[in-house]
Design a protein around this motif. Structure first.
Motif, PDB file in Angstrom:
ATOM      1  N   GLY A 296      38.648  46.042  44.623  1.00 54.04           N
ATOM      2  CA  GLY A 296      38.393  45.748  46.026  1.00 54.04           C
ATOM      3  C   GLY A 296      38.395  44.266  46.343  1.00 54.04           C
ATOM      4  N   GLY A 297      38.842  43.450  45.396  1.00 56.50           N
ATOM      5  CA  GLY A 297      38.871  42.013  45.632  1.00 56.50           C
ATOM      6  C   GLY A 297      37.598  41.298  45.249  1.00 56.50           C
ATOM      7  N   LEU A 298      36.562  42.045  44.865  1.00 54.50           N
ATOM      8  CA  LEU A 298      35.311  41.444  44.409  1.00 54.50           C
ATOM      9  C   LEU A 298      35.498  40.966  42.975  1.00 54.50           C
ATOM     10  N   GLU A 299      35.032  39.750  42.662  1.00 59.67           N
ATOM     11  CA  GLU A 299      35.223  39.234  41.314  1.00 59.67           C
ATOM     12  C   GLU A 299      34.072  38.307  40.937  1.00 59.67           C
ATOM     13  N   PRO A 300      33.809  38.116  39.644  1.00 58.20           N
ATOM     14  CA  PRO A 300      32.744  37.194  39.230  1.00 58.20           C
ATOM     15  C   PRO A 300      33.004  35.786  39.747  1.00 58.20           C
ATOM     16  N   TYR A 301      31.972  35.141  40.237  1.00 56.26           N
ATOM     17  CA  TYR A 301      32.109  33.780  40.752  1.00 56.26           C
ATOM     18  C   TYR A 301      32.276  32.788  39.607  1.00 56.26           C
ATOM     19  N   VAL A 302      31.497  32.955  38.528  1.00 58.49           N
ATOM     20  CA  VAL A 302      31.624  32.106  37.337  1.00 58.49           C
ATOM     21  C   VAL A 302      32.789  32.631  36.524  1.00 58.49           C
ATOM     22  N   HIS A 303      33.770  31.790  36.258  1.00 64.43           N
ATOM     23  CA  HIS A 303      35.030  32.245  35.684  1.00 64.43           C
ATOM     24  C   HIS A 303      34.887  32.817  34.282  1.00 64.43           C
ATOM     25  N   GLU A 304      34.156  32.122  33.402  1.00 61.64           N
ATOM     26  CA  GLU A 304      34.055  32.530  32.007  1.00 61.64           C
ATOM     27  C   GLU A 304      32.705  33.175  31.733  1.00 61.64           C
ATOM     28  N   ALA A 305      32.729  34.282  31.007  1.00 60.94           N
ATOM     29  CA  ALA A 305      31.485  34.978  30.707  1.00 60.94           C
ATOM     30  C   ALA A 305      30.509  34.094  29.939  1.00 60.94           C
ATOM     31  N   ARG A 306      31.017  33.198  29.085  1.00 71.77           N
ATOM     32  CA  ARG A 306      30.131  32.341  28.287  1.00 71.77           C
ATOM     33  C   ARG A 306      29.341  31.370  29.169  1.00 71.77           C
TER      34      ARG A 306
ATOM     35  N   ALA B 248      33.167  37.082  47.213  1.00 68.16           N
ATOM     36  CA  ALA B 248      33.589  38.115  48.150  1.00 68.16           C
ATOM     37  C   ALA B 248      35.096  38.044  48.359  1.00 68.16           C
ATOM     38  N   PRO B 249      35.736  39.167  48.646  1.00 65.26           N
ATOM     39  CA  PRO B 249      37.192  39.156  48.873  1.00 65.26           C
ATOM     40  C   PRO B 249      37.583  38.256  50.039  1.00 65.26           C
ATOM     41  N   ALA B 250      38.781  37.699  49.961  1.00 67.33           N
ATOM     42  CA  ALA B 250      39.288  36.865  51.051  1.00 67.33           C
ATOM     43  C   ALA B 250      39.295  37.661  52.353  1.00 67.33           C
ATOM     44  N   GLY B 251      38.900  37.013  53.410  1.00 62.75           N
ATOM     45  CA  GLY B 251      38.890  37.663  54.716  1.00 62.75           C
ATOM     46  C   GLY B 251      37.614  38.404  55.036  1.00 62.75           C
ATOM     47  N   THR B 252      36.640  38.382  54.108  1.00 58.61           N
ATOM     48  CA  THR B 252      35.355  39.043  54.353  1.00 58.61           C
ATOM     49  C   THR B 252      34.258  37.991  54.401  1.00 58.61           C
ATOM     50  N   ASP B 253      33.118  38.405  54.886  1.00 54.20           N
ATOM     51  CA  ASP B 253      31.934  37.543  54.911  1.00 54.20           C
ATOM     52  C   ASP B 253      30.898  38.171  53.985  1.00 54.20           C
TER      53      ASP B 253
ATOM     54  N   GLY C 264      23.504  30.757  49.265  1.00 42.64           N
ATOM     55  CA  GLY C 264      22.821  29.866  50.186  1.00 42.64           C
ATOM     56  C   GLY C 264      23.724  28.751  50.675  1.00 42.64           C
ATOM     57  N   GLY C 265      23.383  28.188  51.815  1.00 43.34           N
ATOM     58  CA  GLY C 265      24.088  27.027  52.337  1.00 43.34           C
ATOM     59  C   GLY C 265      25.572  27.259  52.520  1.00 43.34           C
ATOM     60  N   ALA C 266      26.360  26.348  51.949  1.00 40.61           N
ATOM     61  CA  ALA C 266      27.815  26.408  52.107  1.00 40.61           C
ATOM     62  C   ALA C 266      28.429  27.608  51.402  1.00 40.61           C
ATOM     63  N   LEU C 267      27.656  28.249  50.516  1.00 42.94           N
ATOM     64  CA  LEU C 267      28.169  29.392  49.760  1.00 42.94           C
ATOM     65  C   LEU C 267      27.877  30.724  50.448  1.00 42.94           C
ATOM     66  N   ALA C 268      27.216  30.702  51.581  1.00 41.84           N
ATOM     67  CA  ALA C 268      26.737  31.929  52.222  1.00 41.84           C
ATOM     68  C   ALA C 268      27.860  32.900  52.571  1.00 41.84           C
ATOM     69  N   GLN C 269      29.007  32.381  52.957  1.00 39.22           N
ATOM     70  CA  GLN C 269      30.086  33.261  53.404  1.00 39.22           C
ATOM     71  C   GLN C 269      30.874  33.854  52.245  1.00 39.22           C
ATOM     72  N   GLU C 270      30.923  33.148  51.108  1.00 39.48           N
ATOM     73  CA  GLU C 270      31.806  33.577  50.031  1.00 39.48           C
ATOM     74  C   GLU C 270      31.100  34.175  48.821  1.00 39.48           C
ATOM     75  N   MET C 271      29.775  33.982  48.678  1.00 42.62           N
ATOM     76  CA  MET C 271      29.100  34.394  47.452  1.00 42.62           C
ATOM     77  C   MET C 271      28.087  35.500  47.680  1.00 42.62           C
ATOM     78  N   ILE C 272      28.065  36.446  46.733  1.00 42.06           N
ATOM     79  CA  ILE C 272      27.045  37.490  46.668  1.00 42.06           C
ATOM     80  C   ILE C 272      26.325  37.324  45.341  1.00 42.06           C
ATOM     81  N   ARG C 273      25.002  37.376  45.399  1.00 42.39           N
ATOM     82  CA  ARG C 273      24.220  37.228  44.172  1.00 42.39           C
ATOM     83  C   ARG C 273      23.499  38.532  43.853  1.00 42.39           C
ATOM     84  N   VAL C 274      23.662  39.008  42.622  1.00 41.28           N
ATOM     85  CA  VAL C 274      22.935  40.181  42.135  1.00 41.28           C
ATOM     86  C   VAL C 274      21.791  39.655  41.272  1.00 41.28           C
ATOM     87  N   ASN C 275      20.584  39.716  41.779  1.00 38.94           N
ATOM     88  CA  ASN C 275      19.420  39.147  41.090  1.00 38.94           C
ATOM     89  C   ASN C 275      18.810  40.172  40.129  1.00 38.94           C
ATOM     90  N   HIS C 276      19.516  40.455  39.050  1.00 32.77           N
ATOM     91  CA  HIS C 276      19.046  41.448  38.074  1.00 32.77           C
ATOM     92  C   HIS C 276      18.098  40.780  37.074  1.00 32.77           C
TER      93      HIS C 276
END
Length: 366
Positions: free
Chosen positions: A265-275, A286-291, A312-324
């Motif tokens: 669905g276009g959702l992908e990890p924000y941090v590129h490398e798992a390490r 978030a996928p392009a074109g979504t908020d 938060g802040g400038a990242l509000a539109q593009e980032m989703i955080r899963v606080n596990h």
């Protein structure tokens, strides 16, 4: 009227010191540990203002918003600050630290955030600590988000000021925090005429009036409910086992990452490398074109207790955080979070594979 939060017996100095000792064991440190009567920003700022002044030459590493804040505090103290900023989707390396020392050999203070919950990255503190020790600089570490989610070893890593808070992976209260302080850091503070004294920000007050006095008399009335909650939180960690708790966070992070990639669905990890990804929380782009805010709102409409938040802040539109983190570091929480996000994406017209995500989470959970 009676209430379990009211009319409690006073918290004694002996009891307060015993909680400090348990926190020290959690950190595996022989340094002095001071529990501060406020959220972690209190010792974070107090430690910087205690050691920094016009003669300080600081290397301030920026891998997220807190690094930016530390640079502001250092400059306010009159320090000369060299910022080392890296993209928020990655981590700083020991080699970059070494290059900074080569460019500015007079650096005598290094500030670093271990794990940035806000951006989802984590930095290789053990390797960085080796470089800092080689140059004899004082090492300040924000381990608020990393403690109990991954190893935090101030003594082994040469950290002089290590600040922790209980409100994330420890699953405890937000109203108290702690800092371990090396002998070198105490010496720097004592020699600093700008170090706060007779102040709520003052670590030296705790050193001179609490530690040097044999921990017999507290500076002021303790935050009793928060101290008792911190004690209960540490007891719970001791019962589960710190290694088991860290493994649970690592599994939650790995499962979230794997489930996200399988969901599509276009959702992908924000941090590129798992390490480079922090075990405490996983950030998603978030996928392009979504908020991201809209997707989170739709997901929470399905289940409002899920640990989902937009950046938060400038990242509000593009980032989703899963606080596990803490009690939320479970397979069920990860599964439900991705299912809710998948539903929000499907509603927005994206093709998602909910069953594939479910299987990926199950396979990745160690």
């Amino acid at each position: 009227m009676t209430h379990p939060f009211l009319d409690l017996a006073p918290l004694s100095a002996e009891h307060f010191a015993a909680v400090e000792d348990r926190v020290a064991r959690l950190l595996k440190t022989s340094q002095d540990v001071v529990i501060m009567q406020g959220e972690a920003l209190l010792p974070l700022e107090g430690a910087i203002r205690g050691v920094a002044g016009p003669g300080t030459v600081a290397l301030n590493v920026i891998t997220g918003p807190y690094g930016q804040t530390f640079g502001d505090w250092l400059r306010d103290c009159g320090a000369t600050v060299h910022d080392l900023a890296v993209p928020f989707h990655t981590a700083v390396t020991a080699e970059q630290i070494r290059e900074a020392f080569a460019a500015h050999p007079d650096i005598d203070f290094v500030s670093l955030v271990h794990a940035e919950a806000a951006t989802g990255n984590t930095n290789p503190v053990a390797e960085i600590g080796e470089v800092v020790r080689e140059h004899g600089a004082l090492f300040y570490l924000d381990a608020v988000a990393s403690i109990a989610a991954e190893p935090v070893l101030p003594d082994a890593w040469g950290v002089d000021l290590c600040v922790i808070g209980a409100q994330k992976a420890m699953g405890g209260p937000a109203g108290v925090s702690a800092v371990s302080v090396s002998a070198r850091a105490w010496e720097r503070m004592t020699a600093n005429p700008q170090a706060p004294r007779h102040s709520y920000l003052s670590l030296l007050d705790w050193k001179q009036r609490w530690i040097d006095g044999g921990r017999k008399a507290l500076l002021h009335a303790p935050a009793q409910l928060e101290m008792l909650a911190l004690e209960a939180c540490v007891e719970r960690i001791e019962s589960e086992g710190l290694d088991a708790l860290m493994a649970r966070h690592a599994s939650a992070a790995a499962a979230t990452r794997a489930g996200t990639l399988a969901l599509g669905g276009g959702l992908e990890p924000y941090v590129h490398e798992a390490r480079d990804a922090a075990p405490v929380a996983t950030t998603l782009r978030a996928p392009a074109g979504t908020d991201a805010r809209d997707l989170v709102a739709k997901a929470l409409a399905v289940d409002p207790v899920l640990p989902l938040v937009a950046g938060g802040g400038a990242l509000a539109q593009e980032m989703i955080r899963v606080n596990h983190y803490g009690p939320q570091a479970t397979r069920g929480v990860v599964q439900s979070s991705l299912a809710a996000l998948g539903g929000a994406l499907a509603e927005a017209g994206f093709a998602v594979d909910l069953e594939g995500a479910r299987k990926a989470v199950a396979a990745a959970w160690a």
